[in-house]
Design an enzyme around this catalytic site. Structure first.
Site, PDB file in Angstrom:
ATOM      1  N   HIS A 127      37.052  34.115  41.102  1.00  6.97           N
ATOM      2  CA  HIS A 127      36.054  35.157  40.791  1.00  6.97           C
ATOM      3  C   HIS A 127      35.473  35.817  42.030  1.00  6.97           C
ATOM      4  O   HIS A 127      34.388  36.401  41.996  1.00  6.97           O
ATOM      5  CB  HIS A 127      34.928  34.554  39.938  1.00  6.97           C
TER       6      HIS A 127
ATOM      7  N   HIS B 126      43.997  42.749  33.857  1.00  8.70           N
ATOM      8  CA  HIS B 126      42.643  42.239  33.651  1.00  8.70           C
ATOM      9  C   HIS B 126      42.038  42.933  32.434  1.00  8.70           C
ATOM     10  O   HIS B 126      42.146  44.139  32.283  1.00  8.70           O
ATOM     11  CB  HIS B 126      41.824  42.559  34.907  1.00  8.70           C
TER      12      HIS B 126
END
Length: 381
Positions: free
Chosen positions: A186, A286
């Site tokens: 992340h 994504h």
């Protein structure tokens, strides 16, 4: 046929939908949003329509993309590219409906019959991931993804590394060796910690390590990749083919993850996918977003020979008030079976947005949290 009108709708949990109408009544949908910056993107979309697109022929998609991108002296970045992405999705939806074909047929036809998907487990600060993993595998998923860590110090303790290893080990023990487990750093992990973590996690065979460092530190990817045989994935915060040039030329990334609502839409991500194929890099878009973004991803996945797997946001930890299926007239288009979703057969994006549900939804005010370390300094979320 001309573009005659557009509307923008904020919808929970954190999405922005775009409806584009043409002179013959055809409607196309897009999802132009930066999570937590939806109102800013809304303004950018309005500028694109009011200054250029209204009155134009919607079928000239490539020409419009070039004009929206190159027509401004300042280019790129998350806001403009997300605005362009949503417009682009809507134009492809219109074109497919006009021609009576799914978008993937207009991209050269399907390269596969179905698209593999993965399911999120855990939250921002991951816990109880073993039980959650077993539950999702019992539901039919064959691939999972989880956050690797909560916030980390730039150089953190051995215990922080051990806890990340223990979480992945618990998931591996719960699901066995037939299930793939993606591990998302992340962008909250510094270079020194990323080097330690990729080596420590490798014995549990992650499917990939995602965004091991922030994209502004992509120059560190070769050094990190040298510490592991685990595939390296990145790209959700990269917004054009020009942003991806460096990582392709480095040869250190194995999976790219452009976002169809951030990286210029179907037109641009299809080009990025072709660039990746030339470098033997897989595509895994994504998409922790809504149904229009997911439908757009599936259209590109269907036609891209190097598509690996698709993220989708069903039951993701962000979706507390509404979920990906809530705004569809027919949610069955995204029925997952054995860890796959079938290619949509309808024209355009292959979905029918439930406009009444969109209009009746409450406007969200979602912003990502600001995390801080124990000394009060700002931490990466």
């Amino acid at each position: 046929m001309r573009i005659t009108d557009y509307e923008l709708f904020h919808a929970p949990p954190r999405w922005l939908f775009l409806k584009v109408t043409t002179s013959d009544g055809t409607v196309g949908w897009g999802e132009p949003v930066v999570e937590g910056r939806a109102r800013t993107v809304e303004t950018a979309v309005e500028e694109l329509f009011d200054n250029y697109l209204l009155g134009e022929d919607p079928t000239r998609i490539e020409d419009h993309w070039q004009a929206m991108y190159r027509g401004g002296f300042y280019r790129g970045g998350p806001i403009l590219m997300s605005a362009i992405a949503g417009v682009d999705q809507a134009l492809w939806d219109i074109k497919g409906k006009q021609l009576g074909a799914p978008v993937y047929e207009l991209l050269g036809g399907p390269a596969r019959d179905r698209v593999r998907v993965y399911q999120w487990i855990g939250g921002d600060r991951p816990d109880d991931v073993g039980d959650a993993a077993a539950e999702k595998v019992d539901a039919g998923f064959t691939a999972l993804k989880m956050n690797a860590t909560p916030e980390l110090e730039r150089v953190d303790s051995p215990r922080a590394v051990d806890e990340a290893v223990e979480r992945l080990a618990a998931v591996r023990e719960a699901v066995g060796d037939d299930v793939d487990i993606g591990v998302d750093f992340h962008g909250r992990v510094s270079k020194p910690m990323a080097k330690r973590l990729v080596a420590a996690l490798e014995p549990y065979d992650p499917f990939f390590v995602e965004e091991p460092v922030l994209p502004e530190h992509n120059d560190a990817l070769p050094e990190i990749a040298a510490k592991t045989t685990t595939p390296i994935a990145t790209g959700e915060r990269m917004f054009s083919r020009w942003d991806f040039k460096e990582v392709f030329e480095q040869g250190s990334v194995d999976v790219i993850q452009p976002d169809l609502s951030h990286a210029g839409g179907i037109t641009e991500v299809n080009k990025i996918a072709s660039m990746a194929e030339a470098y033997d890099v897989a595509l895994a878009p994504h998409c922790p977003l809504g149904p229009v973004a997911l439908a757009s991803c599936v259209q590109v996945d269907a036609a891209a020979p190097n598509a690996l797997i698709q993220e989708q946001s069903l039951d993701i930890h962000y979706n507390e008030s509404s979920d990906v299926l809530d705004y569809l007239a027919d949610p069955s288009v995204f029925e997952y079976e054995d860890g796959y979703v079938d290619l949509p057969e309808g024209p355009g994006l292959g979905i029918e947005v439930d406009e009444a549900a969109v209009r009746d939804s409450d406007e969200p005010d979602w912003h990502n949290p600001v995390w801080r370390h124990g000394d009060g300094s700002v931490a990466e979320w």
